[in-house]
Design a protein around this motif. Structure first.
Motif: not given
Length: 232
Positions: A120-123, A143-147, A150-153, A200-202
């Motif tokens: 959660e912190l990373a996302m 790059d930031a969008d992909i991160d 990536r955090a979700v993956v 998505l993160v939520d």
């Protein structure tokens, strides 16, 4: 014999070279193209690259595959719209988005059941970085969008899925930079997709797999539709 292709984006270039050969009259309307193995040897690429190039040309109505018979010429020149280069770029980006759909939707589903506090912190950090990067430049924003994705993956806690995503990132980055430029994504202020990424993160953090899958799929399908409109 045609000289082998030596640059990147081989499928795009193979399609462009085949188009040139069509326009030069090497194959007439109704003619059957050589098989994938022959074309691959002529172009100096793999059969999968040839297959993708043929798919691109078929998508523009130039070729038609007949089950069990081969690939035949329907037209020797594309219908001109925004230009063949734009068509090829859109086709290449669309192929990447299709792969994103295969990887990221499943990652969202798994992450919703496996994400921990560190994830959660990373996302959340990735979301914050994405918001800042929107004003910095196309590549920085991509790059930031992909991160975020990536955090979700990573939150799916499947090492094979993570490895697959990381292997895909270089091609993904180049395609998304092109897409951001072609669609003028950063010309629309504020960022039109910020809320979608946060949702998505939520969903992942709350453990709502159904919502996470729906948000991820809707986001990528909308992106794919927008890219395909560029190739028309």
């Amino acid at each position: 014999m045609v000289a082998p292709l030596r640059r990147n984006l081989l499928a795009d270039q193979a399609a462009d070279l085949l188009l040139r050969r069509l326009a030069a009259g090497e194959w007439e309307v109704g003619a059957k193209l050589p098989g994938e193995t022959t074309l691959a040897a002529e172009l100096g690429v793999g059969r999968s690259t040839v297959r993708e190039a043929l798919r691109m040309l078929a998508g523009q109505g130039l070729l038609r595959a007949r089950q069990g018979a081969g690939v035949f010429v329907e037209r020797t020149e594309p219908v001109r719209g925004d230009g063949w280069e734009s068509v090829l770029r859109a086709e290449s980006i669309a192929a990447v988005v299709e792969v994103r759909n295969a990887i990221e939707v499943e990652a969202a589903r798994l992450a919703a059941g496996r994400a921990d506090e560190d994830d959660e912190l990373a996302m959340r950090r990735a979301l914050d970085r994405r918001a800042v990067a929107f004003a910095e430049g196309d590549r920085e924003f991509v790059d930031a969008d992909i991160d975020v994705h990536r955090a979700v993956v990573v939150a799916a806690h499947n090492p094979v899925l993570t490895e697959l995503f990381e292997t895909f990132v270089p091609r993904l980055t180049e395609a998304m930079v092109e897409m951001v430029e072609l669609l003028g994504v950063r010309d629309r202020d504020p960022d039109p997709d910020a809320d979608e990424h946060r949702a998505l993160v939520d969903a992942v953090v709350s453990g709502d797999a159904e919502a996470a899958v729906a948000i991820s799929r809707a986001h990528l399908e909308a992106m794919l539709a927008a890219v395909r409109r560029l190739g028309r």
